[in-house]
Enzyme design. Structure first.
Site, PDB file in Angstrom:
ATOM      1  N   TYR A  51       0.818  -1.212   0.000  1.00  0.00           N
ATOM      2  CA  TYR A  51       0.000   0.000   0.000  1.00  0.00           C
ATOM      3  C   TYR A  51       0.859   1.272   0.000  1.00  0.00           C
ATOM      4  O   TYR A  51       0.406   2.325   0.476  1.00  0.00           O
ATOM      5  CB  TYR A  51      -0.947  -0.003   1.202  1.00  0.00           C
ATOM      6  N   PHE A  59      -5.068   7.274   6.958  1.00  0.00           N
ATOM      7  CA  PHE A  59      -5.502   5.934   7.357  1.00  0.00           C
ATOM      8  C   PHE A  59      -4.427   4.860   7.152  1.00  0.00           C
ATOM      9  O   PHE A  59      -4.667   3.678   7.409  1.00  0.00           O
ATOM     10  CB  PHE A  59      -6.787   5.552   6.617  1.00  0.00           C
ATOM     11  N   ARG A  87     -13.607  -5.651 -10.042  1.00  0.00           N
ATOM     12  CA  ARG A  87     -14.049  -4.422  -9.348  1.00  0.00           C
ATOM     13  C   ARG A  87     -15.582  -4.380  -9.262  1.00  0.00           C
ATOM     14  O   ARG A  87     -16.138  -3.956  -8.259  1.00  0.00           O
ATOM     15  CB  ARG A  87     -13.526  -3.166 -10.069  1.00  0.00           C
ATOM     16  N   THR A  93     -15.455   0.944  -2.380  1.00  0.00           N
ATOM     17  CA  THR A  93     -14.525   0.823  -1.249  1.00  0.00           C
ATOM     18  C   THR A  93     -15.265   0.867   0.089  1.00  0.00           C
ATOM     19  O   THR A  93     -14.971   0.093   0.997  1.00  0.00           O
ATOM     20  CB  THR A  93     -13.500   1.984  -1.312  1.00  0.00           C
ATOM     21  N   ARG A 104     -18.520  -6.560  -1.140  1.00  0.00           N
ATOM     22  CA  ARG A 104     -18.390  -5.646  -0.004  1.00  0.00           C
ATOM     23  C   ARG A 104     -19.742  -5.354   0.642  1.00  0.00           C
ATOM     24  O   ARG A 104     -19.837  -5.244   1.865  1.00  0.00           O
ATOM     25  CB  ARG A 104     -17.675  -4.369  -0.443  1.00  0.00           C
ATOM     26  N   ASN A 114     -12.868  -4.063   4.698  1.00  0.00           N
ATOM     27  CA  ASN A 114     -13.809  -4.130   3.572  1.00  0.00           C
ATOM     28  C   ASN A 114     -13.640  -5.376   2.697  1.00  0.00           C
ATOM     29  O   ASN A 114     -13.900  -5.349   1.507  1.00  0.00           O
ATOM     30  CB  ASN A 114     -13.781  -2.828   2.765  1.00  0.00           C
ATOM     31  N   HIS A 117      -9.504  -6.897  -1.683  1.00  0.00           N
ATOM     32  CA  HIS A 117      -8.755  -5.959  -2.522  1.00  0.00           C
ATOM     33  C   HIS A 117      -8.828  -6.465  -3.953  1.00  0.00           C
ATOM     34  O   HIS A 117      -8.813  -7.678  -4.182  1.00  0.00           O
ATOM     35  CB  HIS A 117      -7.272  -5.902  -2.098  1.00  0.00           C
ATOM     36  N   GLU A 128       1.192  -5.620  -8.838  1.00  0.00           N
ATOM     37  CA  GLU A 128       0.738  -6.295  -7.615  1.00  0.00           C
ATOM     38  C   GLU A 128       0.909  -7.812  -7.708  1.00  0.00           C
ATOM     39  O   GLU A 128       1.245  -8.458  -6.715  1.00  0.00           O
ATOM     40  CB  GLU A 128      -0.736  -5.948  -7.363  1.00  0.00           C
TER      41      GLU A 128
HETATM   42  P1  IDP Z   1      -9.846   0.059  -3.112  1.00  0.00           P
HETATM   43  O1  IDP Z   1      -9.431  -1.029  -2.144  1.00  0.00           O
HETATM   44  O2  IDP Z   1     -11.355   0.064  -3.315  1.00  0.00           O
HETATM   45  O3  IDP Z   1      -9.069   0.043  -4.392  1.00  0.00           O
HETATM   46  P2  IDP Z   1      -8.217   2.355  -2.271  1.00  0.00           P
HETATM   47  O4  IDP Z   1      -8.642   3.764  -2.409  1.00  0.00           O
HETATM   48  O5  IDP Z   1      -7.118   1.835  -3.142  1.00  0.00           O
HETATM   49  O6  IDP Z   1      -9.542   1.449  -2.389  1.00  0.00           O
HETATM   50  O7  IDP Z   1      -7.788   2.168  -0.747  1.00  0.00           O
HETATM   51  C1  IDP Z   1      -7.110   1.017  -0.314  1.00  0.00           C
HETATM   52  C2  IDP Z   1      -7.698   0.556   1.001  1.00  0.00           C
HETATM   53  O8  IDP Z   1      -7.440   1.538   2.003  1.00  0.00           O
HETATM   54  C3  IDP Z   1      -9.219   0.387   0.987  1.00  0.00           C
HETATM   55  O9  IDP Z   1      -9.656  -0.845   0.505  1.00  0.00           O
HETATM   56  C4  IDP Z   1      -9.560   0.552   2.449  1.00  0.00           C
HETATM   57  O10 IDP Z   1      -9.337  -0.658   3.153  1.00  0.00           O
HETATM   58  C5  IDP Z   1      -8.537   1.595   2.899  1.00  0.00           C
HETATM   59  N1  IDP Z   1      -9.113   2.943   2.840  1.00  0.00           N
HETATM   60  C6  IDP Z   1      -9.315   3.712   1.762  1.00  0.00           C
HETATM   61  N2  IDP Z   1      -9.858   4.892   2.094  1.00  0.00           N
HETATM   62  C7  IDP Z   1     -10.000   4.869   3.424  1.00  0.00           C
HETATM   63  C8  IDP Z   1     -10.503   5.814   4.369  1.00  0.00           C
HETATM   64  O11 IDP Z   1     -10.926   6.919   4.041  1.00  0.00           O
HETATM   65  N3  IDP Z   1     -10.482   5.407   5.673  1.00  0.00           N
HETATM   66  C9  IDP Z   1     -10.012   4.183   6.064  1.00  0.00           C
HETATM   67  N4  IDP Z   1      -9.534   3.270   5.198  1.00  0.00           N
HETATM   68  C10 IDP Z   1      -9.534   3.606   3.901  1.00  0.00           C
END
Ligand code: IDP
Length: 141
Positions: A51, A59, A87, A93, A104, A114, A117, A128
């Site tokens: 990440y 976060f 997706r 997300t 989700r 959530n 990934h 990845e």
């Molecule tokens: P994605 O997993 O849907 O691609 P990303 O924006 O790449 O979303 O974010 C990676 C991971 O970081 C998310 O799956 C989630 O677990 C965490 N995340 C993203 N935004 C937030 C937030 O605003 N608060 C807490 N965790 C977050």
């Protein structure tokens, strides 16, 4: 449409809920083949490296803590349009915004925990997949 590969991770919350099989069934029913899969317990370095693009986000620390809190299932899915197909199966997300019937919406607790990934582009997928798998660990049909 092109055959693509995408990286999927079944996150610690979903592993703890015993829904690995239910999530995999959704991939298979959607025509995505699981061509590599392993269960691993990530450490801070491996999760933080994965990440890295979120390193400056507020976060990030919680995300790494969550991703290292229990085992995850890391897998490569292959099929037509696999990146976007996955997706679509995953949903948004934030599970509160995820469409009904998505992984989700059905299995995630919160935006932090959530369930899954999935790579967001073919470029991310290539990076990845090689972060977790050697070429010889991938078994195309
Ligand atoms: P994605 O997993 O849907 O691609 P990303 O924006 O790449 O979303 O974010 C990676 C991971 O970081 C998310 O799956 C989630 O677990 C965490 N995340 C993203 N935004 C937030 C937030 O605003 N608060 C807490 N965790 C977050």
């Amino acid at each position: 449409m092109a055959v693509e590969r995408t990286l999927s991770i079944i996150k610690p919350d979903a592993v703890a809920k015993n829904v690995i099989g239910e999530i995999n069934a959704r991939f298979e029913k959607a025509g995505l083949n699981i061509v590599a899969m392993k269960m691993v317990k990530l450490d801070d370095e491996k999760a933080g490296g994965f990440y890295a693009e979120h390193k400056e986000r507020p976060f990030f620390k919680d995300l790494v803590e969550f991703m290292t809190s229990g085992p995850v299932v890391v897998q490569v899915l292959e099929g037509e349009n696999a990146v976007m197909a996955n997706r679509d199966l995953m949903g948004a997300t934030n599970p509160q915004e995820a469409a009904a019937g998505t992984i989700r919406a059905d299995f995630a607790n919160s935006i932090d925990a959530n369930a899954v990934h999935g790579s967001d582009s073919t470029e991310s997928a290539a990076r990845e997949i090689s972060y977790f798998f050697a070429d010889e660990e991938i078994c195309p049909r």
